[in-house]
Design a protein around this motif. Structure first.
Motif, PDB file in Angstrom:
ATOM      1  N   ARG A 185      48.862  44.911  46.100  1.00 25.04           N
ATOM      2  CA  ARG A 185      48.124  43.657  46.157  1.00 25.04           C
ATOM      3  C   ARG A 185      46.880  43.777  45.284  1.00 25.04           C
ATOM      4  O   ARG A 185      46.044  44.649  45.479  1.00 25.04           O
ATOM      5  CB  ARG A 185      47.715  43.321  47.588  1.00 25.04           C
ATOM      6  N   LEU A 186      46.791  42.881  44.277  1.00 19.82           N
ATOM      7  CA  LEU A 186      45.621  42.810  43.414  1.00 19.82           C
ATOM      8  C   LEU A 186      44.749  41.661  43.915  1.00 19.82           C
ATOM      9  O   LEU A 186      45.182  40.511  43.928  1.00 19.82           O
ATOM     10  CB  LEU A 186      46.019  42.564  41.953  1.00 19.82           C
ATOM     11  N   LEU A 187      43.534  42.002  44.327  1.00 16.53           N
ATOM     12  CA  LEU A 187      42.648  41.030  44.970  1.00 16.53           C
ATOM     13  C   LEU A 187      41.430  40.786  44.089  1.00 16.53           C
ATOM     14  O   LEU A 187      40.855  41.721  43.522  1.00 16.53           O
ATOM     15  CB  LEU A 187      42.192  41.566  46.325  1.00 16.53           C
ATOM     16  N   ASP A 188      41.039  39.505  43.953  1.00 17.69           N
ATOM     17  CA  ASP A 188      39.794  39.188  43.258  1.00 17.69           C
ATOM     18  C   ASP A 188      38.666  39.979  43.930  1.00 17.69           C
ATOM     19  O   ASP A 188      38.433  39.848  45.130  1.00 17.69           O
ATOM     20  CB  ASP A 188      39.516  37.680  43.342  1.00 17.69           C
ATOM     21  N   PHE A 189      37.995  40.806  43.163  1.00 14.35           N
ATOM     22  CA  PHE A 189      37.031  41.751  43.734  1.00 14.35           C
ATOM     23  C   PHE A 189      35.617  41.336  43.351  1.00 14.35           C
ATOM     24  O   PHE A 189      35.117  41.646  42.281  1.00 14.35           O
ATOM     25  CB  PHE A 189      37.335  43.161  43.220  1.00 14.35           C
ATOM     26  N   ASN A 190      34.989  40.553  44.234  1.00  9.92           N
ATOM     27  CA  ASN A 190      33.623  40.084  44.004  1.00  9.92           C
ATOM     28  C   ASN A 190      33.475  39.399  42.647  1.00  9.92           C
ATOM     29  O   ASN A 190      32.521  39.630  41.893  1.00  9.92           O
ATOM     30  CB  ASN A 190      32.618  41.236  44.109  1.00  9.92           C
ATOM     31  N   GLY A 191      34.484  38.574  42.325  1.00 10.71           N
ATOM     32  CA  GLY A 191      34.433  37.845  41.066  1.00 10.71           C
ATOM     33  C   GLY A 191      34.889  38.642  39.867  1.00 10.71           C
ATOM     34  O   GLY A 191      34.854  38.152  38.735  1.00 10.71           O
ATOM     35  N   ASP A 282      41.445  35.447  46.228  1.00 11.70           N
ATOM     36  CA  ASP A 282      42.612  35.171  45.384  1.00 11.70           C
ATOM     37  C   ASP A 282      43.330  36.484  45.139  1.00 11.70           C
ATOM     38  O   ASP A 282      42.698  37.494  44.808  1.00 11.70           O
ATOM     39  CB  ASP A 282      42.175  34.576  44.037  1.00 11.70           C
ATOM     40  N   TYR A 283      44.654  36.493  45.288  1.00 11.61           N
ATOM     41  CA  TYR A 283      45.353  37.750  45.071  1.00 11.61           C
ATOM     42  C   TYR A 283      46.797  37.521  44.645  1.00 11.61           C
ATOM     43  O   TYR A 283      47.339  36.416  44.723  1.00 11.61           O
ATOM     44  CB  TYR A 283      45.294  38.653  46.305  1.00 11.61           C
ATOM     45  N   VAL A 284      47.420  38.636  44.174  1.00  8.14           N
ATOM     46  CA  VAL A 284      48.799  38.625  43.703  1.00  8.14           C
ATOM     47  C   VAL A 284      49.488  39.873  44.216  1.00  8.14           C
ATOM     48  O   VAL A 284      48.893  40.951  44.276  1.00  8.14           O
ATOM     49  CB  VAL A 284      48.865  38.556  42.152  1.00  8.14           C
ATOM     50  N   TYR A 285      50.745  39.697  44.657  1.00  9.48           N
ATOM     51  CA  TYR A 285      51.566  40.833  45.061  1.00  9.48           C
ATOM     52  C   TYR A 285      52.435  41.279  43.882  1.00  9.48           C
ATOM     53  O   TYR A 285      53.010  40.440  43.171  1.00  9.48           O
ATOM     54  CB  TYR A 285      52.484  40.453  46.219  1.00  9.48           C
ATOM     55  N   LEU A 286      52.570  42.583  43.704  1.00 13.60           N
ATOM     56  CA  LEU A 286      53.471  43.178  42.707  1.00 13.60           C
ATOM     57  C   LEU A 286      54.499  44.030  43.428  1.00 13.60           C
ATOM     58  O   LEU A 286      54.160  44.785  44.342  1.00 13.60           O
ATOM     59  CB  LEU A 286      52.694  44.062  41.733  1.00 13.60           C
ATOM     60  N   ASP A 287      55.745  43.956  42.977  1.00 13.77           N
ATOM     61  CA  ASP A 287      56.797  44.761  43.610  1.00 13.77           C
ATOM     62  C   ASP A 287      57.906  45.050  42.602  1.00 13.77           C
ATOM     63  O   ASP A 287      58.038  44.349  41.584  1.00 13.77           O
ATOM     64  CB  ASP A 287      57.374  44.023  44.810  1.00 13.77           C
TER      65      ASP A 287
END
Length: 295
Positions: A185-191, A282-287
């Motif tokens: 999971r790639l998460l928006d990290f403090n902008g 905001d985030y995206v899953y990768l698999d």
């Protein structure tokens, strides 16, 4: 015979059958010749041909190209035209890669190459027989075997049991297990931009193309922002460059992507996914991230 000793009946019968009285013994049977094996292309081959134009040599042209079905279909490797009348031409094209090819002759008047004096003779490969080109505007001859790409798996990460070939602990990136199915999971990290990078360079020497395949799903994507997932590559220790970008138009939909990228001459690569988001959470899953190399 004539009472002088015993006769071996079957031996005598066989002898008299094969050697009748007053006849000649049958000629020995000649075994059929063993057919010559088909030539095997070992990496490359040399193309050679000889042809002779007819009384109107300026009408004649030719080209050699990768045939239909080839990975390089339609690419011309050699050609010629503008010949003299009754000119004998010798063509030698060395070090062609093993593949399927088409040899095409053309005649601008539409009556082919008049024989005699004209002719076409393919010398190499040795098993290619060129029939006469005696009529029409064009003539084609196919030979060789179309190369079939072979893909070799380099890495394959489903994140079920861990991080696989990717680096643990990058800012904004976590291994996530929703409903028992592992993913990154790639998460928006403090902008800021979140990335997922392979932990060590992958050996790609000997490959001509890289195939990148993966599944991904965007969550909480804003309709007024273009949120792009970028696939980036570092070659032989160089800076990361974006080689493909994806901008889905729906949230919570699992997309499957696959694309090829040329890497001829590269020795090592590292793959990275980059996702900026537009707001916290905001985030995206990768698999199912897989890298393959084409031999």
């Amino acid at each position: 015979y004539y009472g002088h000793g015993a006769v071996k009946y079957w031996a005598a019968d066989t002898y008299l059958t094969n050697n009748p009285c007053g006849g000649s013994p049958p000629p020995p049977q000649t075994p059929s010749p063993t057919p010559a094996p088909e030539p095997v292309c070992d990496g490359t081959f040399d193309f050679a041909m000889e042809f002779k134009t007819d009384y109107w040599g300026y009408e004649t042209g030719w080209e050699l190209k990768h045939a239909s079905g080839s990975l390089q279909q339609g690419i011309v490797v050699d050609f010629g035209n503008g010949y003299g009348n009754q000119e004998t031409v010798n063509i030698f094209t060395p070090n062609l890669p093993c593949d399927c090819y088409t040899l095409e002759f053309s005649d601008s008047y539409g009556d082919g190459i008049y024989e005699p004096p004209g002719f076409i003779n393919v010398i190499s490969p040795p098993n290619v027989n060129a029939p006469p080109f005696t009529t029409g505007y064009s003539y084609s001859l196919d030979f060789g075997t179309c190369s079939v790409p072979q893909w070799v798996e380099i890495t394959n990460d489903d994140f079920e049991g861990g991080w696989g070939s990717f680096t643990q602990g990058e800012a904004g990136t976590k291994r996530f297990v929703p409903n028992g199915n592992g993913a990154l999971r790639l998460l928006d990290f403090n902008g800021g931009t979140s990335t997922a990078t392979q932990s060590s360079p992958q050996d790609v020497s000997g490959y001509s193309k890289l195939r990148v395949s993966f599944d991904y799903m965007i969550r909480t994507m804003d309709s007024d922002n273009i949120e792009t997932l970028s696939v980036q590559l570092s070659t032989d220790g160089g800076a990361f460059e974006t080689i493909q970008s994806f901008s889905p138009n729906e949230n919570n939909v699992m997309y499957q992507e696959s694309f090829d990228y040329p890497i001829t001459g590269a020795n090592f690569i590292k793959l990275r996914f980059s996702y900026p988001g537009s707001a916290n959470s905001d985030y995206v899953y990768l698999d199912n991230v897989m890298l393959e190399g084409e031999v």
